[in-house]
Design a protein around this motif. Structure first.
Motif, PDB file in Angstrom:
ATOM      1  N   GLN A 157      52.578  18.771  34.488  1.00 24.17           N
ATOM      2  CA  GLN A 157      53.335  19.936  34.042  1.00 24.17           C
ATOM      3  C   GLN A 157      52.446  20.935  33.298  1.00 24.17           C
ATOM      4  N   GLU A 158      51.560  20.407  32.452  1.00 26.61           N
ATOM      5  CA  GLU A 158      50.673  21.276  31.681  1.00 26.61           C
ATOM      6  C   GLU A 158      49.707  22.019  32.602  1.00 26.61           C
ATOM      7  N   THR A 159      49.199  21.343  33.618  1.00 28.29           N
ATOM      8  CA  THR A 159      48.286  21.988  34.559  1.00 28.29           C
ATOM      9  C   THR A 159      48.973  23.137  35.281  1.00 28.29           C
ATOM     10  N   ALA A 160      50.184  22.895  35.755  1.00 26.14           N
ATOM     11  CA  ALA A 160      50.934  23.940  36.455  1.00 26.14           C
ATOM     12  C   ALA A 160      51.231  25.106  35.514  1.00 26.14           C
ATOM     13  N   ARG A 161      51.556  24.810  34.263  1.00 26.46           N
ATOM     14  CA  ARG A 161      51.860  25.868  33.289  1.00 26.46           C
ATOM     15  C   ARG A 161      50.633  26.730  33.017  1.00 26.46           C
ATOM     16  N   VAL A 162      49.486  26.085  32.805  1.00 26.43           N
ATOM     17  CA  VAL A 162      48.261  26.834  32.509  1.00 26.43           C
ATOM     18  C   VAL A 162      47.853  27.688  33.705  1.00 26.43           C
ATOM     19  N   LEU A 163      47.942  27.117  34.905  1.00 19.53           N
ATOM     20  CA  LEU A 163      47.617  27.889  36.105  1.00 19.53           C
ATOM     21  C   LEU A 163      48.545  29.091  36.265  1.00 19.53           C
ATOM     22  N   ALA A 164      49.829  28.905  35.995  1.00 22.52           N
ATOM     23  CA  ALA A 164      50.782  30.017  36.095  1.00 22.52           C
ATOM     24  C   ALA A 164      50.439  31.120  35.096  1.00 22.52           C
ATOM     25  N   ASN A 165      50.077  30.732  33.878  1.00 16.43           N
ATOM     26  CA  ASN A 165      49.676  31.732  32.878  1.00 16.43           C
ATOM     27  C   ASN A 165      48.401  32.451  33.295  1.00 16.43           C
ATOM     28  N   LEU A 166      47.476  31.714  33.901  1.00 20.68           N
ATOM     29  CA  LEU A 166      46.236  32.325  34.372  1.00 20.68           C
ATOM     30  C   LEU A 166      46.527  33.323  35.488  1.00 20.68           C
ATOM     31  N   GLY A 167      47.402  32.944  36.409  1.00 19.83           N
ATOM     32  CA  GLY A 167      47.786  33.866  37.475  1.00 19.83           C
ATOM     33  C   GLY A 167      48.407  35.135  36.929  1.00 19.83           C
ATOM     34  N   TRP A 168      49.281  34.978  35.928  1.00 20.49           N
ATOM     35  CA  TRP A 168      49.932  36.158  35.323  1.00 20.49           C
ATOM     36  C   TRP A 168      48.895  37.073  34.682  1.00 20.49           C
ATOM     37  N   ALA A 169      47.906  36.485  33.988  1.00 15.09           N
ATOM     38  CA  ALA A 169      46.874  37.288  33.328  1.00 15.09           C
ATOM     39  C   ALA A 169      46.053  38.061  34.355  1.00 15.09           C
ATOM     40  N   TYR A 170      45.743  37.425  35.483  1.00 14.24           N
ATOM     41  CA  TYR A 170      45.027  38.142  36.538  1.00 14.24           C
ATOM     42  C   TYR A 170      45.862  39.295  37.093  1.00 14.24           C
ATOM     43  N   MET A 171      47.162  39.080  37.205  1.00 13.33           N
ATOM     44  CA  MET A 171      48.034  40.144  37.704  1.00 13.33           C
ATOM     45  C   MET A 171      48.000  41.365  36.788  1.00 13.33           C
ATOM     46  N   GLN A 172      47.896  41.137  35.474  1.00 15.19           N
ATOM     47  CA  GLN A 172      47.863  42.249  34.529  1.00 15.19           C
ATOM     48  C   GLN A 172      46.596  43.081  34.701  1.00 15.19           C
ATOM     49  N   GLN A 173      45.566  42.473  35.289  1.00 20.47           N
ATOM     50  CA  GLN A 173      44.319  43.184  35.548  1.00 20.47           C
ATOM     51  C   GLN A 173      44.247  43.708  36.981  1.00 20.47           C
ATOM     52  N   ASN A 174      45.364  43.580  37.690  1.00 16.53           N
ATOM     53  CA  ASN A 174      45.430  43.983  39.099  1.00 16.53           C
ATOM     54  C   ASN A 174      44.461  43.189  39.969  1.00 16.53           C
ATOM     55  N   CYS A 175      44.131  41.991  39.549  1.00 14.29           N
ATOM     56  CA  CYS A 175      43.287  41.089  40.343  1.00 14.29           C
ATOM     57  C   CYS A 175      44.199  40.203  41.187  1.00 14.29           C
ATOM     58  N   PHE A 176      44.831  40.802  42.188  1.00 14.74           N
ATOM     59  CA  PHE A 176      45.882  40.101  42.913  1.00 14.74           C
ATOM     60  C   PHE A 176      45.340  39.013  43.836  1.00 14.74           C
ATOM     61  N   ALA A 177      44.114  39.170  44.338  1.00 12.68           N
ATOM     62  CA  ALA A 177      43.533  38.125  45.178  1.00 12.68           C
ATOM     63  C   ALA A 177      43.281  36.862  44.361  1.00 12.68           C
ATOM     64  N   ALA A 179      44.767  36.103  41.510  1.00 12.92           N
ATOM     65  CA  ALA A 179      46.072  35.602  41.084  1.00 12.92           C
ATOM     66  C   ALA A 179      46.744  34.811  42.199  1.00 12.92           C
ATOM     67  N   GLU A 180      46.600  35.299  43.436  1.00 17.44           N
ATOM     68  CA  GLU A 180      47.196  34.584  44.566  1.00 17.44           C
ATOM     69  C   GLU A 180      46.636  33.168  44.673  1.00 17.44           C
ATOM     70  N   LEU A 181      45.306  33.049  44.583  1.00 21.40           N
ATOM     71  CA  LEU A 181      44.679  31.725  44.666  1.00 21.40           C
ATOM     72  C   LEU A 181      45.215  30.784  43.597  1.00 21.40           C
ATOM     73  N   VAL A 182      45.337  31.300  42.384  1.00 21.75           N
ATOM     74  CA  VAL A 182      45.787  30.466  41.268  1.00 21.75           C
ATOM     75  C   VAL A 182      47.240  30.053  41.446  1.00 21.75           C
ATOM     76  N   TYR A 183      48.098  31.002  41.829  1.00 24.08           N
ATOM     77  CA  TYR A 183      49.515  30.673  42.023  1.00 24.08           C
ATOM     78  C   TYR A 183      49.712  29.677  43.163  1.00 24.08           C
ATOM     79  N   ARG A 184      48.914  29.804  44.209  1.00 22.84           N
ATOM     80  CA  ARG A 184      49.037  28.840  45.310  1.00 22.84           C
ATOM     81  C   ARG A 184      48.703  27.428  44.828  1.00 22.84           C
ATOM     82  N   LYS A 185      47.665  27.316  43.997  1.00 29.61           N
ATOM     83  CA  LYS A 185      47.320  26.003  43.458  1.00 29.61           C
ATOM     84  C   LYS A 185      48.429  25.481  42.549  1.00 29.61           C
ATOM     85  N   ALA A 186      48.980  26.372  41.710  1.00 35.54           N
ATOM     86  CA  ALA A 186      50.063  25.955  40.811  1.00 35.54           C
ATOM     87  C   ALA A 186      51.264  25.461  41.603  1.00 35.54           C
ATOM     88  N   GLN A 187      51.553  26.106  42.722  1.00 38.20           N
ATOM     89  CA  GLN A 187      52.709  25.723  43.530  1.00 38.20           C
ATOM     90  C   GLN A 187      52.509  24.382  44.231  1.00 38.20           C
TER      91      GLN A 187
END
Length: 288
Positions: A157-177, A179-187
């Motif tokens: 659960q903690e791994t998925a949570r941290v990855l989701a937060n990392l994906g969100w942070a990348y999205m705020q920087q418009n680093c969508f590629a 963020a996509e990689l991170v969210y796919r791993k979290a999923q």
């Protein structure tokens, strides 16, 4: 007889004091930290509480709790940058057991201040700790609190949570590629509707409308079971409408090479963390 009465009175006074501490969740004693907690929880005088938390920190009185409690009040008062500076300056005086909760607090403060680079770096550090078996002080679960209730959090659960937060942070920087990689791993670790919606946004922003439609349709069709599914479904429907309003074009080939985008994790595997068997291809550094 008189002695018995006096004894009963003392016992009654003691019981009332104990009840007071229980009701207000204020520790007993007469120290700077206790005074600070009384000001915070009973008198609701947060400015004075901060002053006394500083005194507690300076004299080493319950250092771990004093620093965390003061930073939380500062965050509530809109003084997040001060809270960040305080944690950075004094965390070396806190115990090893307190470091993880201080990291979590810093991540929230960085988010509040828009310090996404710092947030990303700290999230990556937490992922390294999980991978090396250093998270949760070496345990496989930890006890967390939310709205006054205790519950157990697993490494998964903690791994998925941290990855989701990392994906969100990348999205705020418009680093969508990235963020996509991170969210796919979290999923792949712990799928849920909210992460799926964010993944859908990443795909839309890159022009991958077909893939986004597939991901978001799973949300609308209730493929995920989480506590905020109804909100996520509404958001997914909005995003699907956004896709339909886009011109019909081929997805843009951004030429993303995972091996170039991210560096290797340490080749060492932690036997205590089987969850990393599922994400063994995940890497430590993701380039924007």
């Amino acid at each position: 007889m008189e002695r018995v009465i006096r004894s009963n009175r003392r016992s009654s006074v003691g019981d009332k004091k104990e009840l007071f501490h229980v009701i207000h969740k204020v520790p007993a004693g007469d120290t700077p930290y206790v005074r600070a907690k009384h000001l915070q929880l009973v008198e609701k005088d947060h400015d004075s509480a901060i002053v006394w938390f500083w005194k507690a920190i300076n004299c080493g009185d319950r250092m771990d709790s004093a620093l965390k409690d003061m930073a939380v009040i500062m965050k509530q008062q809109g003084r997040a940058e001060e809270a960040i500076e305080a944690i950075r300056s004094f965390r070396h005086l806190c115990s090893k057991q307190a470091q993880e909760s201080l990291d979590n607090l810093l991540i929230d403060l960085y988010k509040k201040c828009g310090m996404f680079e710092d947030q990303i770096e700290l999230l990556k550090q937490k992922l390294r700790m999980i991978y090396l078996g250093e998270a949760f002080n070496g345990k496989t679960t930890k006890t967390a609190r939310s709205h006054g209730k205790k519950f157990q959090v697993s490494i998964k659960q903690e791994t998925a949570r941290v990855l989701a937060n990392l994906g969100w942070a990348y999205m705020q920087q418009n680093c969508f590629a990235a963020a996509e990689l991170v969210y796919r791993k979290a999923q792949t670790i712990q799928p849920d509707a909210n992460k799926a919606c964010n993944l859908g946004v990443c795909l839309i922003r890159q022009g991958y409308f077909h893939d986004a439609r597939t991901v978001l349709s799973d949300v609308v069709n209730h493929r995920f079971l989480d506590g905020e599914e109804s909100k996520a479904v509404s958001r997914a429907i909005e995003l699907l409408r956004e896709i339909e309003s886009q011109p019909s074009i081929s997805p843009m080939d951004i030429g993303l090479n995972i091996e170039e985008a991210i560096n290797d994790w340490s080749p060492l595997r932690s036997k205590r963390l089987p969850i990393f068997e599922e994400i063994s291809t995940y890497r430590d550094q993701i380039a924007c």
